[in-house]
Design a protein around this motif. Structure first.
Motif, PDB file in Angstrom:
ATOM      1  N   ILE A 105       0.844  -1.210   0.000  1.00  0.00           N
ATOM      2  CA  ILE A 105       0.000   0.000   0.000  1.00  0.00           C
ATOM      3  C   ILE A 105       0.872   1.251   0.000  1.00  0.00           C
ATOM      4  O   ILE A 105       1.768   1.403   0.836  1.00  0.00           O
ATOM      5  N   LEU A 106       0.595   2.164  -0.932  1.00  0.00           N
ATOM      6  CA  LEU A 106       1.415   3.351  -1.100  1.00  0.00           C
ATOM      7  C   LEU A 106       0.758   4.634  -0.610  1.00  0.00           C
ATOM      8  O   LEU A 106       1.445   5.636  -0.380  1.00  0.00           O
ATOM      9  N   ASN A 107      -0.572   4.622  -0.484  1.00  0.00           N
ATOM     10  CA  ASN A 107      -1.259   5.851  -0.071  1.00  0.00           C
ATOM     11  C   ASN A 107      -2.589   5.505   0.582  1.00  0.00           C
ATOM     12  O   ASN A 107      -3.014   4.347   0.607  1.00  0.00           O
ATOM     13  N   GLU A 108      -3.263   6.531   1.096  1.00  0.00           N
ATOM     14  CA  GLU A 108      -4.524   6.343   1.812  1.00  0.00           C
ATOM     15  C   GLU A 108      -5.640   5.841   0.894  1.00  0.00           C
ATOM     16  O   GLU A 108      -6.527   5.111   1.330  1.00  0.00           O
ATOM     17  N   TYR A 109      -5.610   6.243  -0.367  1.00  0.00           N
ATOM     18  CA  TYR A 109      -6.650   5.797  -1.301  1.00  0.00           C
ATOM     19  C   TYR A 109      -6.559   4.291  -1.508  1.00  0.00           C
ATOM     20  O   TYR A 109      -7.569   3.583  -1.477  1.00  0.00           O
ATOM     21  N   GLN A 110      -5.339   3.815  -1.731  1.00  0.00           N
ATOM     22  CA  GLN A 110      -5.148   2.373  -1.881  1.00  0.00           C
ATOM     23  C   GLN A 110      -5.533   1.638  -0.606  1.00  0.00           C
ATOM     24  O   GLN A 110      -6.126   0.558  -0.661  1.00  0.00           O
ATOM     25  N   LYS A 111      -5.217   2.220   0.531  1.00  0.00           N
ATOM     26  CA  LYS A 111      -5.543   1.598   1.811  1.00  0.00           C
ATOM     27  C   LYS A 111      -7.049   1.400   1.951  1.00  0.00           C
ATOM     28  O   LYS A 111      -7.519   0.338   2.393  1.00  0.00           O
ATOM     29  N   THR A 171      -6.283  -4.307 -10.714  1.00  0.00           N
ATOM     30  CA  THR A 171      -7.604  -3.872 -10.257  1.00  0.00           C
ATOM     31  C   THR A 171      -7.508  -2.665  -9.327  1.00  0.00           C
ATOM     32  O   THR A 171      -8.219  -1.668  -9.509  1.00  0.00           O
ATOM     33  N   VAL A 172      -6.632  -2.734  -8.332  1.00  0.00           N
ATOM     34  CA  VAL A 172      -6.495  -1.628  -7.374  1.00  0.00           C
ATOM     35  C   VAL A 172      -6.003  -0.367  -8.081  1.00  0.00           C
ATOM     36  O   VAL A 172      -6.543   0.735  -7.864  1.00  0.00           O
ATOM     37  N   SER A 173      -4.991  -0.514  -8.941  1.00  0.00           N
ATOM     38  CA  SER A 173      -4.457   0.648  -9.663  1.00  0.00           C
ATOM     39  C   SER A 173      -5.513   1.274 -10.561  1.00  0.00           C
ATOM     40  O   SER A 173      -5.598   2.504 -10.673  1.00  0.00           O
ATOM     41  N   PHE A 174      -6.325   0.420 -11.189  1.00  0.00           N
ATOM     42  CA  PHE A 174      -7.355   0.922 -12.092  1.00  0.00           C
ATOM     43  C   PHE A 174      -8.361   1.788 -11.343  1.00  0.00           C
ATOM     44  O   PHE A 174      -8.659   2.917 -11.756  1.00  0.00           O
ATOM     45  N   TYR A 175      -8.894   1.264 -10.244  1.00  0.00           N
ATOM     46  CA  TYR A 175      -9.917   2.031  -9.520  1.00  0.00           C
ATOM     47  C   TYR A 175      -9.329   3.264  -8.830  1.00  0.00           C
ATOM     48  O   TYR A 175      -9.991   4.294  -8.712  1.00  0.00           O
ATOM     49  N   GLU A 176      -8.073   3.173  -8.421  1.00  0.00           N
ATOM     50  CA  GLU A 176      -7.431   4.362  -7.852  1.00  0.00           C
ATOM     51  C   GLU A 176      -7.334   5.465  -8.901  1.00  0.00           C
ATOM     52  O   GLU A 176      -7.574   6.641  -8.614  1.00  0.00           O
ATOM     53  N   SER A 177      -7.026   5.078 -10.137  1.00  0.00           N
ATOM     54  CA  SER A 177      -6.898   6.072 -11.210  1.00  0.00           C
ATOM     55  C   SER A 177      -8.238   6.688 -11.608  1.00  0.00           C
ATOM     56  O   SER A 177      -8.274   7.743 -12.249  1.00  0.00           O
ATOM     57  N   LEU A 235     -10.706   7.420  -9.350  1.00  0.00           N
ATOM     58  CA  LEU A 235     -11.370   7.973  -8.168  1.00  0.00           C
ATOM     59  C   LEU A 235     -11.964   9.364  -8.409  1.00  0.00           C
ATOM     60  O   LEU A 235     -13.067   9.666  -7.941  1.00  0.00           O
ATOM     61  N   SER A 236     -11.249  10.216  -9.134  1.00  0.00           N
ATOM     62  CA  SER A 236     -11.773  11.568  -9.400  1.00  0.00           C
ATOM     63  C   SER A 236     -13.092  11.489 -10.153  1.00  0.00           C
ATOM     64  O   SER A 236     -14.060  12.188  -9.825  1.00  0.00           O
ATOM     65  N   LEU A 237     -13.133  10.628 -11.159  1.00  0.00           N
ATOM     66  CA  LEU A 237     -14.368  10.443 -11.922  1.00  0.00           C
ATOM     67  C   LEU A 237     -15.470   9.893 -11.029  1.00  0.00           C
ATOM     68  O   LEU A 237     -16.608  10.382 -11.044  1.00  0.00           O
ATOM     69  N   LEU A 238     -15.155   8.873 -10.237  1.00  0.00           N
ATOM     70  CA  LEU A 238     -16.163   8.212  -9.414  1.00  0.00           C
ATOM     71  C   LEU A 238     -16.680   9.128  -8.306  1.00  0.00           C
ATOM     72  O   LEU A 238     -17.859   9.074  -7.959  1.00  0.00           O
ATOM     73  N   GLU A 239     -15.813   9.966  -7.770  1.00  0.00           N
ATOM     74  CA  GLU A 239     -16.263  10.909  -6.743  1.00  0.00           C
ATOM     75  C   GLU A 239     -17.197  11.962  -7.329  1.00  0.00           C
ATOM     76  O   GLU A 239     -18.093  12.465  -6.642  1.00  0.00           O
ATOM     77  N   SER A 240     -17.026  12.258  -8.607  1.00  0.00           N
ATOM     78  CA  SER A 240     -17.864  13.286  -9.239  1.00  0.00           C
ATOM     79  C   SER A 240     -19.294  12.822  -9.484  1.00  0.00           C
ATOM     80  O   SER A 240     -20.188  13.642  -9.689  1.00  0.00           O
ATOM     81  N   HIS A 248     -21.590   5.215  -0.712  1.00  0.00           N
ATOM     82  CA  HIS A 248     -20.685   4.162  -0.233  1.00  0.00           C
ATOM     83  C   HIS A 248     -19.701   3.765  -1.335  1.00  0.00           C
ATOM     84  O   HIS A 248     -19.583   2.591  -1.706  1.00  0.00           O
ATOM     85  N   LEU A 249     -18.978   4.744  -1.841  1.00  0.00           N
ATOM     86  CA  LEU A 249     -18.123   4.559  -3.013  1.00  0.00           C
ATOM     87  C   LEU A 249     -17.151   3.395  -2.863  1.00  0.00           C
ATOM     88  O   LEU A 249     -17.048   2.533  -3.748  1.00  0.00           O
TER      89      LEU A 249
END
Length: 337
Positions: free
Chosen positions: A89-95, A178-184, A186-191, A196-197
């Motif tokens: 794990i490299l950051n809070e988003y991945q966590k 999979t993890v890298s894809f959804y992390e990339s 996140l900006s779109l998904l948050e918009s 319960h994202l």
């Protein structure tokens, strides 16, 4: 997740993109490489099984938790749990993504995979004993390409991988992608203000993992050289399919589905809508490349009378629309009971 969350339509499109990425990442692995030698699949069964398969143009597709490998379903799940636990794990988003995926995997207690199993080998003593009435059955050889066509897209064909190291590398690749894809994304998904994202991301990730859980088995089963068709369903099974049950040879009440050819399913559907329509008329109106289960050869078990069974099988095949030229051989295994 213990509760239902309505997902934004964007997730379905994203999942399709992710699936393509994973397929590309796994191209170098042997279990995904096409081989010219991989052209016939053998299904071992008893004579009653042969009769039912040909007459009904379908197979039993059994819940994977009830197969000969008692730990099979959990074996695949544990591979993904291990990959998640060891993820760097490299950051809070991945966590956040990893934590929610772990929760989903921990709640994966029941298999919703229904499989029909084949072997690349048509004359194995272990298979005769386990699946073909202790040698008094038959191995049906099917053309792989046309068998895939007969079931596509409802059932996924897959070659089983038994090598521990290869399994770990493949699962690590699936999880990392999979993890890298959804992390990339996140900006779109948050918009889109998805409720319960991270729960939804975890659910989507696990739906991806489900496609591969059944592709890995313990190395002790490698002699089987298994290829299988996987018919996956969601938890709310009765909306689309009705489970049946059978008693297995090892005294288990096994839940199963009928894996039917596309042609057979359409014939049955037309029969309900047009009960008086003759079968030959229906066949002319249904456009499918594969008309019958593509049998290329048959191997008669080592404990059966070869000549008598060969004669009756030829007549039975002809009665059910097959050519008399299908190759029928006797098992070379020196096993008699």
């Amino acid at each position: 997740m213990a509760y239902h969350i309505e997902k934004h339509p964007a997730f379905e499109a994203l999942k399709l993109d992710l699936e393509k990425k994973i397929v590309k990442e796994l191209q170098s692995f042997n279990f995904n490489k096409k081989s010219n030698r991989l052209n016939i699949l053998y299904h071992y069964t008893d004579l009653s099984g042969l009769k039912g398969i040909i007459e009904n143009q379908s197979f039993f597709s059994s819940n994977s938790a009830y197969l000969n490998d008692k730990k099979e379903f959990h074996y695949g799940v544990d591979l993904f749990k291990s990959a998640i636990s060891n993820y760097n794990i490299l950051n809070e988003y991945q966590k956040k993504i990893i934590n929610e995926i772990r929760k989903e995997l921990d709640n994966k207690l029941e298999s919703y995979h229904f499989v029909t199993c084949f072997s690349l080998e048509g004359d194995l003593l272990s298979q005769w004993r386990a699946y073909a009435d202790d040698g008094k059955g038959i191995a049906i050889g099917f053309d792989l390409k046309n068998l895939v066509e007969a079931f596509n897209p409802k059932a996924s064909g897959m070659l089983i991988e038994y090598n521990d190291q290869t399994q770990k590398q493949a699962v690590d690749k699936i999880v990392q992608t999979t993890v890298s894809f959804y992390e990339s994304k996140l900006s779109l998904l948050e918009s889109i203000n998805q409720e319960h994202l991270y729960d939804v991301i975890a659910q989507e990730a696990n739906e991806i993992f489900n496609k591969y859980i059944g592709q890995f088995k313990h190395s002790s089963f490698k002699e089987e050289r298994e290829y299988r068709f996987d018919l996956s369903i969601d938890n709310d099974i009765n909306k689309a399919r009705e489970l049946s049950y059978r008693v297995s040879s090892n005294n288990l009440l096994v839940p199963f589905l009928h894996l039917k050819t596309n042609l057979q399913e359409e014939l049955e559907s037309r029969k309900k809508s047009y009960p008086e329509e003759p079968i030959d008329v229906s066949l002319k109106k249904i456009k499918h490349k594969v008309k019958l289960l593509p049998i290329k050869k048959l191997i008669i078990g080592p404990s059966l009378d070869f000549e008598l069974n060969k004669k009756s099988i030829i007549g039975f095949l002809k009665k059910n629309g097959y050519s008399e030229n299908i190759e029928i051989n006797q098992s070379k295994v020196p096993y008699r009971i």
